[in-house]
Design a protein around this motif. Structure first.
Motif, mmCIF file in Angstrom:
data_model
loop_
_atom_site.group_PDB
_atom_site.id
_atom_site.type_symbol
_atom_site.label_atom_id
_atom_site.label_comp_id
_atom_site.label_asym_id
_atom_site.label_seq_id
_atom_site.Cartn_x
_atom_site.Cartn_y
_atom_site.Cartn_z
ATOM 1 N N GLY A 159 19.044 28.763 -21.637
ATOM 2 C CA GLY A 159 18.411 28.482 -20.348
ATOM 3 C C GLY A 159 17.057 29.148 -20.181
ATOM 4 O O GLY A 159 16.496 29.123 -19.085
ATOM 5 N N GLY A 160 16.549 29.776 -21.229
ATOM 6 C CA GLY A 160 15.262 30.462 -21.116
ATOM 7 C C GLY A 160 15.448 31.964 -21.048
ATOM 8 O O GLY A 160 16.513 32.479 -21.386
ATOM 9 N N PRO A 161 14.435 32.685 -20.588
ATOM 10 C CA PRO A 161 14.531 34.146 -20.547
ATOM 11 C C PRO A 161 15.485 34.638 -19.461
ATOM 12 O O PRO A 161 15.592 34.022 -18.405
ATOM 13 N N GLU A 162 16.162 35.723 -19.759
ATOM 14 C CA GLU A 162 17.087 36.321 -18.787
ATOM 15 C C GLU A 162 16.824 37.820 -18.737
ATOM 16 O O GLU A 162 16.862 38.507 -19.765
ATOM 17 N N GLY A 163 16.541 38.328 -17.535
ATOM 18 C CA GLY A 163 16.329 39.766 -17.371
ATOM 19 C C GLY A 163 17.641 40.505 -17.373
ATOM 20 O O GLY A 163 18.628 40.032 -16.826
ATOM 21 N N LEU A 164 17.657 41.683 -17.992
ATOM 22 C CA LEU A 164 18.895 42.451 -18.134
ATOM 23 C C LEU A 164 18.874 43.760 -17.346
ATOM 24 O O LEU A 164 19.796 44.557 -17.431
ATOM 25 N N VAL A 165 17.804 43.984 -16.591
ATOM 26 C CA VAL A 165 17.700 45.262 -15.874
ATOM 27 C C VAL A 165 18.596 45.272 -14.631
ATOM 28 O O VAL A 165 19.023 46.322 -14.184
ATOM 29 N N GLY A 166 18.941 44.112 -14.120
ATOM 30 C CA GLY A 166 19.937 44.058 -13.057
ATOM 31 C C GLY A 166 19.343 44.109 -11.671
ATOM 32 O O GLY A 166 18.157 44.322 -11.476
ATOM 33 N N ALA A 167 20.245 43.948 -10.711
ATOM 34 C CA ALA A 167 19.812 43.852 -9.316
ATOM 35 C C ALA A 167 19.382 45.213 -8.802
ATOM 36 O O ALA A 167 20.200 46.077 -8.542
ATOM 37 N N LYS A 168 18.092 45.408 -8.695
ATOM 38 C CA LYS A 168 17.551 46.656 -8.184
ATOM 39 C C LYS A 168 16.397 46.317 -7.266
ATOM 40 O O LYS A 168 15.833 45.241 -7.348
ATOM 41 N N THR A 169 16.037 47.268 -6.452
ATOM 42 C CA THR A 169 14.827 47.101 -5.655
ATOM 43 C C THR A 169 13.713 47.895 -6.315
ATOM 44 O O THR A 169 13.927 49.028 -6.757
ATOM 45 N N ALA A 170 12.542 47.283 -6.412
ATOM 46 C CA ALA A 170 11.374 47.981 -6.951
ATOM 47 C C ALA A 170 10.276 47.995 -5.900
ATOM 48 O O ALA A 170 10.047 47.006 -5.200
ATOM 49 N N TYR A 171 9.622 49.135 -5.786
ATOM 50 C CA TYR A 171 8.456 49.283 -4.919
ATOM 51 C C TYR A 171 7.250 49.512 -5.814
ATOM 52 O O TYR A 171 7.300 50.348 -6.725
ATOM 53 N N VAL A 172 6.184 48.764 -5.574
ATOM 54 C CA VAL A 172 4.964 48.906 -6.369
ATOM 55 C C VAL A 172 3.850 49.342 -5.422
ATOM 56 O O VAL A 172 3.507 48.625 -4.480
ATOM 57 N N VAL A 173 3.335 50.538 -5.657
ATOM 58 C CA VAL A 173 2.269 51.086 -4.819
ATOM 59 C C VAL A 173 0.954 50.928 -5.573
ATOM 60 O O VAL A 173 0.796 51.460 -6.679
ATOM 61 N N VAL A 174 0.030 50.165 -5.003
ATOM 62 C CA VAL A 174 -1.244 49.907 -5.667
ATOM 63 C C VAL A 174 -2.384 50.389 -4.771
ATOM 64 O O VAL A 174 -2.491 49.977 -3.605
ATOM 65 N N SER A 175 -3.230 51.271 -5.302
ATOM 66 C CA SER A 175 -4.416 51.701 -4.562
ATOM 67 C C SER A 175 -5.641 51.080 -5.214
ATOM 68 O O SER A 175 -5.677 50.886 -6.439
ATOM 69 N N SER A 176 -6.636 50.758 -4.385
ATOM 70 C CA SER A 176 -7.816 50.091 -4.939
ATOM 71 C C SER A 176 -9.050 50.386 -4.102
ATOM 72 O O SER A 176 -8.957 50.615 -2.895
ATOM 73 N N GLY A 177 -10.200 50.336 -4.760
ATOM 74 C CA GLY A 177 -11.466 50.527 -4.066
ATOM 75 C C GLY A 177 -11.790 49.359 -3.170
ATOM 76 O O GLY A 177 -12.304 49.519 -2.061
#
Ligand SMILES: Cc1cc2nc3c(=O)[nH]c(=O)nc-3n(C[C@H](O)[C@H](O)[C@H](O)COP(=O)(O)O)c2cc1C
Length: 202
Positions: free
Chosen positions: A122-140
């Motif tokens: 069926g194509g690619p399958e992620g194995l990291v599982g059900a988690k929440t991720a927060y991505v903090v990005v700072s920029s000029g």
């Protein structure tokens, strides 16, 4: 006990993204009792994806030579931390429209066929599982809207990688416009802190 994996990637001691990512991880930890595991890939970058690492992660353990075994062990450690985490917090500055190179190396070490993703019928399958991720990005500059929006390849890249690895709940916190004067920077950091509070106090 649950675990928060905090990945900071700025090499700078006055880092905005690292400061905010640490505050977010500390807030989540305080409200949940989760333990924070901090991986600082800004001051201690993981191995670059060179010929040895590239070869090591594509062959079975019993076929690796000594340098490949060492490279695979470094990668395994980072993969194990990722798989063990219940929540992921990643901080990066926008650097030449992408992520800090230490974060790119971390991604190259944790994106492992057979460990964090696999390809099936069926194509690619992620194995990291059900988690929440927060991505903090700072920029000029400002990328949340306006003419530069498509030029932020940091947040879209990190989100794409996380989703590919199986993390579907990805939440972005921006501190942007930091180069637009002191007042604008202060207001942006305050807004990011308000967003962090909202994530922590749900
Ligand atoms: C080498 C370098 C490249 C940068 N490239 C960009 C960029 O492409 N776009 C932008 O908006 N800001 C850019 N900035 C500003 C940073 O995104 C901003 O200072 C950010 O807060 C850096 O993250 P940090 O504070 O966590 O280290 C750059 C800064 C540096 C030092």
């Amino acid at each position: 006990m649950s675990t928060i994996l905090l990945v900071t990637s700025s090499p700078s001691c006055g880092s905005v993204s690292s400061t905010l990512a640490k505050e977010l991880a500390a807030g989540l930890s305080a409200s949940s009792g989760a333990v924070v595991v901090h991986r600082d890939v800004g001051t201690s970058p993981p191995a670059h994806l060179d010929a040895v690492l590239s070869s090591a992660i594509r062959k079975p353990a019993d076929q690796r030579d000594a340098p490949e075994a060492a490279a695979a062990a470094g990668s395994d450690l980072l993969v194990d931390e990722l798989l063990a985490a219940d929540v992921i917090v990643i901080g990066t500055g926008l650097v030449n429209f992408g992520v800090y190179s230490g974060l790119k190396s971390w991604i190259d070490n944790v994106a492992r066929a057979g460990r964090t993703f696999r390809y099936g019928a069926g194509g690619p399958e992620g194995l990291v599982g059900a988690k929440t991720a927060y991505v903090v990005v700072s920029s000029g500059g400002v990328y949340s809207q306006g003419p530069a929006a498509a030029a932020d390849h940091a947040s879209s890249y990190v989100e794409t990688v996380l989703r590919f690895l199986g993390v579907q709940d990805v939440r972005l916190v921006r501190a942007e416009g930091l180069a637009l004067g002191e007042e604008a920077a202060k207001a942006s950091i305050n807004a990011a802190r308000a967003a962090i509070d909202a994530h922590v106090n749900v």
